[in-house]
Design a protein around this motif. Structure first.
Motif, mmCIF file in Angstrom:
data_model
loop_
_atom_site.group_PDB
_atom_site.id
_atom_site.type_symbol
_atom_site.label_atom_id
_atom_site.label_comp_id
_atom_site.label_asym_id
_atom_site.label_seq_id
_atom_site.Cartn_x
_atom_site.Cartn_y
_atom_site.Cartn_z
ATOM 1 N N ASP A 63 0.848 -1.189 0.000
ATOM 2 C CA ASP A 63 0.000 0.000 0.000
ATOM 3 C C ASP A 63 0.884 1.241 0.000
ATOM 4 O O ASP A 63 1.557 1.536 0.982
ATOM 5 N N PRO A 64 0.895 2.002 -1.102
ATOM 6 C CA PRO A 64 1.771 3.172 -1.179
ATOM 7 C C PRO A 64 1.350 4.319 -0.256
ATOM 8 O O PRO A 64 2.109 5.259 -0.060
ATOM 9 N N THR A 65 0.166 4.235 0.337
ATOM 10 C CA THR A 65 -0.284 5.314 1.211
ATOM 11 C C THR A 65 0.163 5.128 2.655
ATOM 12 O O THR A 65 -0.017 6.018 3.472
ATOM 13 N N VAL A 66 0.727 3.982 2.980
ATOM 14 C CA VAL A 66 1.195 3.720 4.340
ATOM 15 C C VAL A 66 2.468 4.530 4.580
ATOM 16 O O VAL A 66 3.443 4.412 3.844
ATOM 17 N N ALA A 67 2.450 5.374 5.598
ATOM 18 C CA ALA A 67 3.583 6.254 5.872
ATOM 19 C C ALA A 67 4.651 5.595 6.733
ATOM 20 O O ALA A 67 5.838 5.863 6.577
ATOM 21 N N LEU A 68 4.225 4.736 7.658
ATOM 22 C CA LEU A 68 5.163 4.085 8.563
ATOM 23 C C LEU A 68 5.015 2.575 8.466
ATOM 24 O O LEU A 68 3.900 2.054 8.494
ATOM 25 N N LEU A 69 6.131 1.896 8.374
ATOM 26 C CA LEU A 69 6.147 0.443 8.262
ATOM 27 C C LEU A 69 6.682 -0.166 9.548
ATOM 28 O O LEU A 69 7.556 0.417 10.194
ATOM 29 N N SER A 70 6.220 -1.345 9.882
ATOM 30 C CA SER A 70 6.851 -2.065 10.979
ATOM 31 C C SER A 70 8.225 -2.507 10.498
ATOM 32 O O SER A 70 8.519 -2.512 9.289
ATOM 33 N N VAL A 71 9.074 -2.889 11.428
ATOM 34 C CA VAL A 71 10.415 -3.349 11.049
ATOM 35 C C VAL A 71 10.298 -4.590 10.163
ATOM 36 O O VAL A 71 11.047 -4.737 9.185
ATOM 37 N N GLU A 72 9.351 -5.450 10.451
ATOM 38 C CA GLU A 72 9.149 -6.652 9.646
ATOM 39 C C GLU A 72 8.745 -6.295 8.209
ATOM 40 O O GLU A 72 9.233 -6.899 7.257
ATOM 41 N N GLU A 73 7.851 -5.311 8.060
ATOM 42 C CA GLU A 73 7.431 -4.880 6.721
ATOM 43 C C GLU A 73 8.594 -4.249 5.967
ATOM 44 O O GLU A 73 8.784 -4.508 4.774
ATOM 45 N N ARG A 107 10.891 -6.967 4.820
ATOM 46 C CA ARG A 107 10.314 -7.669 3.670
ATOM 47 C C ARG A 107 10.507 -6.866 2.396
ATOM 48 O O ARG A 107 10.865 -7.420 1.354
ATOM 49 N N ARG A 108 10.293 -5.557 2.469
ATOM 50 C CA ARG A 108 10.475 -4.713 1.280
ATOM 51 C C ARG A 108 11.918 -4.711 0.807
ATOM 52 O O ARG A 108 12.193 -4.619 -0.387
ATOM 53 N N LEU A 109 12.845 -4.789 1.751
ATOM 54 C CA LEU A 109 14.271 -4.803 1.401
ATOM 55 C C LEU A 109 14.769 -6.196 1.040
ATOM 56 O O LEU A 109 15.879 -6.339 0.535
ATOM 57 N N GLY A 110 13.982 -7.215 1.329
ATOM 58 C CA GLY A 110 14.392 -8.587 1.040
ATOM 59 C C GLY A 110 15.459 -9.086 1.999
ATOM 60 O O GLY A 110 16.324 -9.871 1.620
ATOM 61 N N ILE A 111 15.395 -8.598 3.246
ATOM 62 C CA ILE A 111 16.347 -9.003 4.270
ATOM 63 C C ILE A 111 15.580 -9.528 5.478
ATOM 64 O O ILE A 111 14.359 -9.393 5.542
ATOM 65 N N ARG A 157 14.525 -9.774 9.569
ATOM 66 C CA ARG A 157 14.163 -8.810 10.610
ATOM 67 C C ARG A 157 15.370 -8.419 11.454
ATOM 68 O O ARG A 157 15.564 -7.247 11.779
ATOM 69 N N THR A 158 16.214 -9.381 11.790
ATOM 70 C CA THR A 158 17.389 -9.108 12.620
ATOM 71 C C THR A 158 18.355 -8.175 11.906
ATOM 72 O O THR A 158 18.892 -7.239 12.504
ATOM 73 N N VAL A 159 18.573 -8.410 10.619
ATOM 74 C CA VAL A 159 19.452 -7.530 9.837
ATOM 75 C C VAL A 159 18.868 -6.129 9.777
ATOM 76 O O VAL A 159 19.583 -5.136 9.901
ATOM 77 N N CYS A 160 17.561 -6.031 9.637
ATOM 78 C CA CYS A 160 16.896 -4.727 9.592
ATOM 79 C C CYS A 160 17.098 -3.987 10.917
ATOM 80 O O CYS A 160 17.394 -2.785 10.918
ATOM 81 N N TYR A 161 16.953 -4.681 12.033
ATOM 82 C CA TYR A 161 17.206 -4.047 13.330
ATOM 83 C C TYR A 161 18.656 -3.594 13.451
ATOM 84 O O TYR A 161 18.939 -2.547 14.024
ATOM 85 N N ARG A 162 19.583 -4.368 12.901
ATOM 86 C CA ARG A 162 21.001 -3.963 12.926
ATOM 87 C C ARG A 162 21.220 -2.688 12.122
ATOM 88 O O ARG A 162 21.981 -1.812 12.538
ATOM 89 N N LEU A 163 20.588 -2.593 10.957
ATOM 90 C CA LEU A 163 20.702 -1.385 10.137
ATOM 91 C C LEU A 163 20.152 -0.175 10.884
ATOM 92 O O LEU A 163 20.729 0.913 10.829
ATOM 93 N N ILE A 164 19.057 -0.354 11.589
ATOM 94 C CA ILE A 164 18.456 0.718 12.383
ATOM 95 C C ILE A 164 19.396 1.116 13.512
ATOM 96 O O ILE A 164 19.672 2.297 13.719
ATOM 97 N N SER A 165 19.938 0.132 14.217
ATOM 98 C CA SER A 165 20.854 0.405 15.335
ATOM 99 C C SER A 165 22.110 1.130 14.873
ATOM 100 O O SER A 165 22.640 1.987 15.582
#
Length: 76
Positions: A10-20, A23-27, A29-37
């Motif tokens: 949905d292109p209208t969603v402004a904020l995504l969960s870390v899991e979403e 998924r969009r990045l194809g990585i 959840r743990t790697v996504c949290y590392r990128l955030i950290s």
């Protein structure tokens, strides 16, 4: 939007969960949290929830692409 979609497409969603975002990045959840950290992927806190702004995904990908481009050397 189907009940299983959760805003992934949905292109209208402004904020995504870390899991979403993962998924969009194809990585994972743990790697996504590392990128955030590491500060490589923008995120915000909403109450007790961690969310990734949808526009942070293409920004992150653009930075990745720019950093992986080989340097063009001019023939002198």
């Amino acid at each position: 939007m189907s009940p299983c979609d959760h805003g992934d497409s949905d292109p209208t969603v402004a904020l995504l969960s870390v899991e979403e975002a993962a998924r969009r990045l194809g990585i994972g959840r743990t790697v996504c949290y590392r990128l955030i950290s590491a500060g490589e992927l923008e995120s915000v806190t909403v109450g007790r929830l961690r969310r990734v702004p949808a526009d942070a995904i293409p920004e992150y990908v653009s930075r990745l692409r720019a950093s992986s481009r080989p340097l063009v050397q001019s023939a002198a």
